[in-house]
Design an enzyme around this catalytic site. Structure first.
Site, mmCIF file in Angstrom:
data_model
loop_
_atom_site.group_PDB
_atom_site.id
_atom_site.type_symbol
_atom_site.label_atom_id
_atom_site.label_comp_id
_atom_site.label_asym_id
_atom_site.label_seq_id
_atom_site.Cartn_x
_atom_site.Cartn_y
_atom_site.Cartn_z
ATOM 1 N N ASP A 1 8.175 4.708 -10.005
ATOM 2 C CA ASP A 1 7.886 4.198 -8.729
ATOM 3 C C ASP A 1 7.262 2.743 -9.081
ATOM 4 O O ASP A 1 7.439 1.743 -7.822
ATOM 5 C CB ASP A 1 6.778 5.304 -8.053
ATOM 6 N N THR B 1 7.960 22.298 -12.723
ATOM 7 C CA THR B 1 8.412 22.914 -14.043
ATOM 8 C C THR B 1 7.936 21.604 -15.072
ATOM 9 O O THR B 1 7.850 21.903 -16.364
ATOM 10 C CB THR B 1 9.886 23.341 -14.177
ATOM 11 N N ARG C 1 12.249 14.218 -13.331
ATOM 12 C CA ARG C 1 11.554 15.449 -13.829
ATOM 13 C C ARG C 1 11.035 16.341 -12.330
ATOM 14 O O ARG C 1 10.623 15.862 -11.606
ATOM 15 C CB ARG C 1 9.936 15.063 -14.264
ATOM 16 N N ASP D 1 3.577 6.665 -12.406
ATOM 17 C CA ASP D 1 4.923 6.792 -12.397
ATOM 18 C C ASP D 1 5.612 5.539 -12.693
ATOM 19 O O ASP D 1 5.663 4.663 -11.689
ATOM 20 C CB ASP D 1 5.503 7.513 -11.051
HETATM 21 O O1 LIG Z 1 2.622 9.263 -16.734
HETATM 22 C C1 LIG Z 1 4.037 9.488 -16.565
HETATM 23 C C2 LIG Z 1 4.748 10.647 -17.156
HETATM 24 C C3 LIG Z 1 5.916 10.666 -16.913
HETATM 25 N N1 LIG Z 1 6.802 9.693 -16.317
HETATM 26 C C4 LIG Z 1 8.170 9.821 -15.990
HETATM 27 O O2 LIG Z 1 8.660 11.151 -16.537
HETATM 28 C C5 LIG Z 1 9.576 10.725 -17.342
HETATM 29 C C6 LIG Z 1 8.731 11.198 -18.898
HETATM 30 O O3 LIG Z 1 8.221 12.586 -18.995
HETATM 31 P P1 LIG Z 1 8.454 13.724 -19.878
HETATM 32 O O4 LIG Z 1 7.346 14.583 -19.620
HETATM 33 O O5 LIG Z 1 8.299 13.166 -21.071
HETATM 34 O O6 LIG Z 1 10.021 14.202 -19.643
HETATM 35 C C7 LIG Z 1 9.758 9.409 -17.857
HETATM 36 O O7 LIG Z 1 11.222 9.426 -17.613
HETATM 37 C C8 LIG Z 1 8.985 8.533 -16.565
HETATM 38 O O8 LIG Z 1 9.970 8.365 -15.811
HETATM 39 C C9 LIG Z 1 6.179 8.716 -15.696
HETATM 40 O O9 LIG Z 1 6.642 7.570 -14.961
HETATM 41 N N2 LIG Z 1 4.580 8.443 -15.932
HETATM 42 O O1 LIG Z 2 11.185 11.013 -14.476
HETATM 43 P P1 LIG Z 2 10.815 10.835 -13.132
HETATM 44 O O2 LIG Z 2 10.988 11.925 -12.350
HETATM 45 O O3 LIG Z 2 9.611 10.064 -13.004
HETATM 46 O O4 LIG Z 2 12.081 9.894 -12.638
HETATM 47 P P2 LIG Z 2 12.127 8.258 -12.369
HETATM 48 O O5 LIG Z 2 12.216 7.393 -13.790
HETATM 49 O O6 LIG Z 2 13.356 7.958 -11.525
HETATM 50 O O7 LIG Z 2 11.094 7.943 -11.665
HETATM 51 MG MG LIG Z 3 9.302 8.597 -11.952
#
Ligand SMILES: O=c1ccn([C@@H]2O[C@H](COP(=O)(O)O)[C@@H](O)[C@H]2O)c(=O)[nH]1
Ligand SMILES: O=P(O)(O)OP(=O)(O)O
Ligand SMILES: [Mg+2]
Length: 209
Positions: free
Chosen positions: A203, A108, A104, A200
């Protein structure tokens, strides 16, 4: 219209508490995500069709049921979705695994693609998209879009924690997709993280923060 199934089994709820806890380290977090995924697999596969075959027990011949030869594909969204693959494969060992790499954009919140490797016969497979977190829904709709563009017809989405915003986005963009979640949380914060969520997931799985 696709359905939204909340898997609120006590075992799942119990494990969810510990992955939410910020004091849970990466090793335990990975184990719990795997176990939750395994438990979720039971419900996700509930509509699998069965066929009757004849077998012989030590006592007599009998008819019994097996799952009809279904071609399955698991599609984790990297990185976080990787944590769900082993648990699902424990229950569905014959499934092939495709990978979609998305991160992500921190400003944005839109998904940026960096990797895509899918089984060649993706169009013939029933697909299960895996990502522990459904936040804005950008990543899930992008992943589902890639799969549909390559001919996929039957797609299920499995998330451990979802925000109402993400569920609405997937439902409105792909109304044919069934969504399976362990929890629908309250909301997104100003950084598009799920509240209360677990932070996350990528992470926490890989210890990168
Ligand atoms: O609380 C959160 C929110 C998002 N993530 C990471 O982002 C994507 C999903 O986000 P979208 O906004 O739905 O695209 C997901 O792949 C997670 O990696 C998160 O870890 N924790
Ligand atoms: O969706 P993100 O950016 O959190 O990516 P990742 O799953 O690699 O942490
Ligand atoms: Mg992530």
């Amino acid at each position: 219209m696709g359905k939204v199934v909340v898997l609120d089994h006590p075992l799942i709820k119990h494990k969810l508490t510990f992955i939410r806890d910020k004091n849970t380290g990466a090793k335990e977090f990975r184990e719990l995500v795997k176990e939750i995924s395994m438990l979720m697999a039971y419900e996700v596969t509930r509509d699998f069709t069965l066929e009757e075959i004849e077998i012989e027990t030590p006592i007599c011949k009998t008819k019994s049921q097996i799952i009809s030869g279904k071609k399955l594909g698991l599609v984790p969204v990297l990185r976080a979705g990787l944590g769900m693959v082993d648990g699902m494969l424990n229950i569905l060992p014959a499934a092939k695994v495709g990978h979609i790499g998305l991160y992500r954009d921190p400003k944005t919140f839109k998904p940026v693609e960096y990797f895509c490797k899918l089984p060649q016969d993706i169009g013939e497979r029933d697909l299960i998209v895996l990502d522990p977190m459904l936040a804005t829904g950008g990543s899930a709709t992008a992943a589902i879009g890639f799969l549909k563009k390559r001919g996929a017809q039957n797609i299920k989405l499995v998330n451990i924690i979802a925000a109402p915003e993400g569920i609405e986005k997937v439902k409105s963009t792909y109304p044919d997709v069934d969504i399976y979640v362990a929890s629908i949380d309250e909301k997104l914060n100003e950084h598009a993280y799920i509240v209360p969520g677990l932070g996350d997931a990528g992470d926490r799985l890989f210890g990168t923060k």
